[in-house]
Write an enzyme that holds these catalytic residues in place. Structure first.
Site, PDB file in Angstrom:
ATOM      1  CB  SER A  98     -40.747 -46.577   5.123  1.00  0.00           C
ATOM      2  OG  SER A  98     -40.591 -47.923   4.772  1.00  0.00           O
ATOM      3  CG  HIS A  99     -39.187 -49.487   8.107  1.00  0.00           C
ATOM      4  ND1 HIS A  99     -38.816 -48.916   6.906  1.00  0.00           N
ATOM      5  CD2 HIS A  99     -38.074 -49.533   8.873  1.00  0.00           C
ATOM      6  CE1 HIS A  99     -37.518 -48.628   6.956  1.00  0.00           C
ATOM      7  NE2 HIS A  99     -37.048 -48.992   8.129  1.00  0.00           N
ATOM      8  CG  ASP A 274     -43.526 -51.342   5.356  1.00  0.00           C
ATOM      9  OD1 ASP A 274     -44.419 -51.694   4.562  1.00  0.00           O
ATOM     10  OD2 ASP A 274     -42.613 -50.546   5.036  1.00  0.00           O
ATOM     11  CG  ASP A 276     -44.613 -47.562   2.826  1.00  0.00           C
ATOM     12  OD1 ASP A 276     -44.101 -48.473   3.517  1.00  0.00           O
ATOM     13  OD2 ASP A 276     -43.996 -47.036   1.881  1.00  0.00           O
ATOM     14  CG  ASP A 278     -42.631 -50.232   0.838  1.00  0.00           C
ATOM     15  OD1 ASP A 278     -42.692 -50.481   2.068  1.00  0.00           O
ATOM     16  OD2 ASP A 278     -41.842 -49.393   0.368  1.00  0.00           O
ATOM     17  NE  ARG A 279     -38.821 -51.478   4.283  1.00  0.00           N
ATOM     18  CZ  ARG A 279     -37.586 -51.297   4.713  1.00  0.00           C
ATOM     19  NH1 ARG A 279     -37.071 -52.119   5.606  1.00  0.00           N
ATOM     20  NH2 ARG A 279     -36.864 -50.296   4.272  1.00  0.00           N
ATOM     21  CE  LYS A 374     -39.095 -51.342   0.144  1.00  0.00           C
ATOM     22  NZ  LYS A 374     -37.939 -50.583  -0.276  1.00  0.00           N
TER      23      LYS A 374
END
Length: 558
Positions: A98-99, A274, A276, A278-279, A374
């Protein structure tokens, strides 16, 4: 950590434990997606998982070009893509942390998404975990050659279980096709190509860069110079791919929110993603939009601005710690509303049941029922759609543009403003953290005592009218999630929320969410810290934060 995944058999054991946790028909003869955010070790992992899929009897594996596929695009590919031979995917291994930072000594992760495009439910993840504790062998087709994932095309093998194909494709094509069914690209293009409108998008060297040029430049006509850090890198350029005011430094400076003052006029609109993708973070000129406000504003404007929602919203949802800005919109527009625990799978359940169209969380995640994750780029296109709608008559002539700040301030004037901040206390002694939380729960048995205490701390704070430990009964499957955070709800619509996360060996993190609701439109323009000061005071003294943790200040303030 990458080094953990590089231990002999570690990745293989996890992947085999996942295959063993899935129904046979989702593995044997099935189509499985394997891709991720491109972080360090992804390319090696793709080859290993592909060979294991072959040995476990999968019919084909779909891989993003250069192993790149954003988490939202994976969800879209599972749900929408049909292979040349009519195949559809049953699930996906997503390689991402992720982030979090990437690189040889940084983070790596893997998760499995199901046939609906959403993260595996607890029934599956529990089974995977249980399998990892007893696994004694894994299946891998060691003699299968590595596939060149830098070239689009299908490679066919005769695998140990029969014919086996690896299909390498550019997922941005599938993702854009889906976005065009949601948004009016012509209207957004008019905005982005107007000399009056300026735009900046920062992918923080994450996987969003693989989509940004195709969408914003080639499809929507933005200038290529408006893309920042849009070349995906295994180490995210040495940065922290987390779209917030701390880590998206370059974008924050460009948008006029940095410490240094510049004579250059900032762009009208800025956004970041981010690792990947999604944010998302949304910024206006010298103006930050909180994620809690962002989801409320998208919901309030969706029906008129976004074709996909033209016939109305089925419902809206937010995670419990997210501010109640969305609640007020739902109430005013007479929409179904859900407050769920943190975790996207709760939104996914509501969406699969046709009960929710738009949802979001305070940690920079926003999305809709077009997929089951998301979606950072979706959120940016949603904001551009709202700006395009509000400015359709302002792009020519002398009319002043309606800005991001105008839209947010108008929203506050209509619905009131939820001043909002989050205090994180990291690596707190786990024992002390648990005691602090237990004390907050036991105090809830007498609200009159709580209110007496509060009045002694600050007389200008509203009374607590309800307090509980949040639990959620899923209206779809009836499952109950307990101990999801401690809530103190005030008579004026304000809230205090306390959550404990990670009680590992290093210590725990206490998160305090402080939210002051202001209905009076003459008071919605105050400085956020000033408006929140009385409630912050109450939160820290009521919880005896310093007494329990020894901390006089939080590690991070958001």
């Amino acid at each position: 950590m990458v080094t953990v995944f590089q231990q002999p058999h570690y990745l293989q054991n996890f992947v085999q434990s996942t295959f063993n946790a899935l129904p046979a028909e989702e593995v044997k003869g099935a189509t499985i997606v394997v891709s991720g955010d491109g972080r360090y070790f992804s390319k090696d992992a793709v080859q290993i998982i592909t060979k294991m899929a072959a040995a476990n009897g999968a019919r084909r594996v779909w891989v993003g070009l250069n192993s790149l596929m954003s988490t939202p695009a994976v969800s879209a590919v599972i749900r929408e893509r049909v292979g040349a031979d009519g195949s559809k995917a049953t699930g996906a291994f997503i390689l991402t942390a992720s982030h979090n930072p990437g690189g040889p000594t940084e983070d790596f992760g893997i998760k499995y998404n199901m046939g609906n495009g959403g993260p595996a439910p607890e029934s599956v993840t529990d089974k995977i975990f249980s399998n990892t504790t007893t696994i004694s062998e894994y299946l891998i087709a060691e003699d299968l050659p590595d596939v060149d994932i830098s070239v689009v095309g299908v490679t066919s093998f005769s695998g140990p279980e029969g014919p086996f194909d690896v299909d390498v494709f550019d997922s941005s094509i599938d993702y854009i096709k889906l976005m065009k069914t949601i948004f009016d690209f012509e209207a957004i293009k008019k905005l982005l190509t107007s000399p009056k409108f300026t735009f900046c998008y920062d992918a923080l060297h994450g996987v969003a860069g693989a989509y940004a040029k195709h969408i914003f430049v080639e499809e929507l006509g933005a200038d290529e110079s408006s893309l920042l850090n849009c070349v995906p890198k295994e180490d995210f350029g040495g940065g922290h791919p987390d779209p917030n005011l701390t880590y998206a430094k370059e974008l924050v400076e460009q948008m006029g929110l940095g410490k240094s003052s510049s004579n250059v006029e900032p762009p009208e609109f800025g956004a970041a993603a981010d690792g990947d993708a999604d944010r998302n973070m949304i910024l206006g000129k010298r103006f930050f939009v909180t994620p809690s406000d962002s989801v409320a504003i998208i919901a309030a404007n969706a029906v008129q601005s976004i074709p996909y929602f033209a016939s109305g919203l089925k419902g809206v949802a937010r995670s419990m710690p997210t501010s109640a800005a969305l609640d007020v919109v739902a109430k005013n527009l007479n929409l179904k509303f859900f407050e769920v625990p943190t975790g996207w799978k709760f939104f996914g359940n509501l969406m699969d049941a046709g009960m929710c169209s738009i949802c979001g969380e305070e940690s920079f995640g926003t999305g809709s029922d077009h997929i089951r994750e998301k979606d950072g780029i979706w959120a940016v296109l949603a904001w551009l759609s709202i700006l395009a709608f509000k400015n359709k008559d302002n792009l020519e002539g002398d009319n002043k543009l309606v800005s991001v700040e105008d839209i947010v301030r108008q929203h506050w004037a209509t619905y009131g403003r939820h001043y909002y901040t989050r205090y994180d206390y990291e690596n707190v002694d786990a024992g002390a953290a648990k005691e602090l939380m237990a004390n907050l729960v036991s105090m809830q048995s007498s609200l009159s005592d709580v209110n007496k205490l509060i009045k002694e701390i600050r007389s200008d704070v509203s009374e607590v009218v309800a307090a509980d430990e949040f639990e959620y009964k899923d209206p779809v499957d009836g499952s109950v999630s307990k101990h999801q955070g401690i809530r103190y709800l005030f008579g004026d619509g304000s809230r205090l929320v306390f959550r404990l996360s990670g009680t590992g060996s290093v210590g725990a993190t206490i998160r305090v969410y402080i939210e002051q609701y202001e209905k009076d439109s003459s008071k919605t323009g105050r400085d956020s810290q000033d408006a929140l000061a009385p409630l912050v005071d109450v939160a820290l003294k009521l919880s005896k934060m310093q007494e329990y943790t020894g901390r006089s200040a939080p590690t991070v303030i958001t």
